[in-house]
Design an enzyme around this catalytic site. Structure first.
Site, PDB file in Angstrom:
ATOM      1  N   ARG A  19      68.472  17.438 -15.204  1.00 42.18           N
ATOM      2  CA  ARG A  19      68.755  17.563 -13.762  1.00 42.18           C
ATOM      3  C   ARG A  19      69.613  18.809 -13.529  1.00 42.18           C
ATOM      4  O   ARG A  19      70.021  19.492 -14.450  1.00 42.18           O
ATOM      5  CB  ARG A  19      69.492  16.327 -13.261  1.00 42.18           C
ATOM      6  CG  ARG A  19      68.799  15.001 -13.550  1.00 42.18           C
ATOM      7  CD  ARG A  19      67.547  14.790 -12.731  1.00 42.18           C
ATOM      8  NE  ARG A  19      66.935  13.498 -12.982  1.00 42.18           N
ATOM      9  CZ  ARG A  19      67.078  12.440 -12.184  1.00 42.18           C
ATOM     10  NH1 ARG A  19      67.842  12.519 -11.101  1.00 42.18           N
ATOM     11  NH2 ARG A  19      66.462  11.305 -12.469  1.00 42.18           N
ATOM     12  N   HIS A  69      73.410  17.294 -14.525  1.00 42.24           N
ATOM     13  CA  HIS A  69      73.519  16.500 -15.746  1.00 42.24           C
ATOM     14  C   HIS A  69      72.161  16.372 -16.431  1.00 42.24           C
ATOM     15  O   HIS A  69      71.119  16.371 -15.777  1.00 42.24           O
ATOM     16  CB  HIS A  69      74.070  15.094 -15.446  1.00 42.24           C
ATOM     17  CG  HIS A  69      75.531  15.077 -15.146  1.00 42.24           C
ATOM     18  ND1 HIS A  69      76.032  15.386 -13.902  1.00 42.24           N
ATOM     19  CD2 HIS A  69      76.606  14.803 -15.939  1.00 42.24           C
ATOM     20  CE1 HIS A  69      77.353  15.317 -13.937  1.00 42.24           C
ATOM     21  NE2 HIS A  69      77.727  14.951 -15.147  1.00 42.24           N
ATOM     22  N   THR A  70      72.210  16.276 -17.747  1.00 44.64           N
ATOM     23  CA  THR A  70      71.018  16.006 -18.545  1.00 44.64           C
ATOM     24  C   THR A  70      71.223  14.670 -19.235  1.00 44.64           C
ATOM     25  O   THR A  70      72.247  14.443 -19.892  1.00 44.64           O
ATOM     26  CB  THR A  70      70.794  17.107 -19.597  1.00 44.64           C
ATOM     27  OG1 THR A  70      70.510  18.341 -18.920  1.00 44.64           O
ATOM     28  CG2 THR A  70      69.633  16.762 -20.532  1.00 44.64           C
ATOM     29  N   ASP A  76      61.519  14.383 -12.109  1.00 47.91           N
ATOM     30  CA  ASP A  76      62.459  13.264 -12.106  1.00 47.91           C
ATOM     31  C   ASP A  76      62.029  12.189 -11.115  1.00 47.91           C
ATOM     32  O   ASP A  76      62.143  10.989 -11.395  1.00 47.91           O
ATOM     33  CB  ASP A  76      63.873  13.758 -11.783  1.00 47.91           C
ATOM     34  CG  ASP A  76      63.946  14.565 -10.491  1.00 47.91           C
ATOM     35  OD1 ASP A  76      62.909  15.120 -10.058  1.00 47.91           O
ATOM     36  OD2 ASP A  76      65.041  14.652  -9.907  1.00 47.91           O
TER      37      ASP A  76
END
Length: 275
Positions: free
Chosen positions: A10, A13-14, A129
């Site tokens: 993202r 954040h991952t 996502d």
């Protein structure tokens, strides 16, 4: 035992997930680094596996996996799947996953089967996502269902009664709005995003918290009603993303919270498309 690595990249954040025999067993979250190299990505996954081994990334209660089941050297998993909204990092993580598993990972995008009908003008433009979240939501809640993701943006995805992606809404997320407010107004500070003690703030910080947090709650509640009116029926509502638990507790609508929604969707997509 089949081990699958799920990677959800993202903007901020991952998230990493490890599935054992199709069930998400553990997850890990790191900050998304625009300058990340394949070596650093490999190191990140290795740290995730070490954390699982040490009990620092607790295994899910229903996981048919024990730390002793984890490989001690590469390949660390039998396959991998990646969803990325950060194009410059996609190939970095593809290379890292290839080194970690010995096979080229699947990537969510055009050509990958999702089992979803896309009532959308350009299906290829739907974020990877969002596709993963809808797949998991449909599997767990059926159709229709409404997914709300609280991230850099706040997104709404509606699966209609036929299981088609009817369409969605994308709005600035709370943190993006808070940052813009602090940067755009010289006398307004950066504030912690938490619910205020009272709706009407008696300090600048409390007033901003009310506007940002309670404003987000009102926006979500209001848009849910508008989406339901537009669709002509009500749906289950699923929240995911940072702060979803806190927002759900303040909402007027009943909503389920699933912080593993995207990762579980990736695991399902892997098994739909494995060769």
């Amino acid at each position: 035992m089949s081990l699958i690595l799920a990677i959800d990249i993202r903007n901020t954040h991952t998230r990493l997930g490890l599935a054992a025999d199709g069930v998400l067993a553990a997850q890990w979250s790191v900050g998304t680094d625009a300058g990340c190299t394949a070596d650093e990505a490999v190191s990140c996954v290795a740290t995730f596996f070490d954390a699982v081994d040490c009990g620092l990334a607790p295994l899910a209660p229903d996981a048919a996996l024990a730390p002793a089941d984890l490989p001690s050297r590469a390949p660390l998993a039998d396959g991998a799947i990646i969803a990325s909204v950060f194009p410059s990092l996609t190939e970095v993580w593809v290379e890292a996953a290839r080194r970690l598993t010995g096979t080229r990972p699947l990537t969510v995008g055009p050509g990958l089967k999702s089992g979803l009908k896309m009532a959308f003008s350009d299906p290829s433009s739907v974020g990877a996502d969002r596709v993963a979240e809808m797949v998991a939501a449909k599997s767990a809640w059926g159709a229709p269902v409404l997914v709300v993701d609280l991230g850099t943006s706040t997104t709404f995805e509606l699966l209609d009664r036929e299981g088609s992606f009817k369409g969605g809404i994308i709005a600035p997320g709370m943190r993006l709005g808070a940052a813009a407010l602090a940067q755009g107004a010289a006398q307004l500070p950066a504030v912690e995003l938490r619910a205020p003690r009272a709706l009407l703030g008696r300090s600048t910080e409390a007033a901003m918290q009310s506007g940002i947090v309670m404003g987000e709650v009102a926006r979500i509640d209001g848009l849910i009603d508008m989406i339901w009116e537009d669709a002509g029926y009500r749906t289950p509502v699923v929240l995911t993303g940072r702060g979803a638990e806190s927002i759900a507790a303040l909402m007027g609508h009943e909503a389920s919270v699933d912080q593993a929604l995207g990762l579980r969707g990736l695991v399902e997509l892997f098994y739909m498309n494995r060769r």
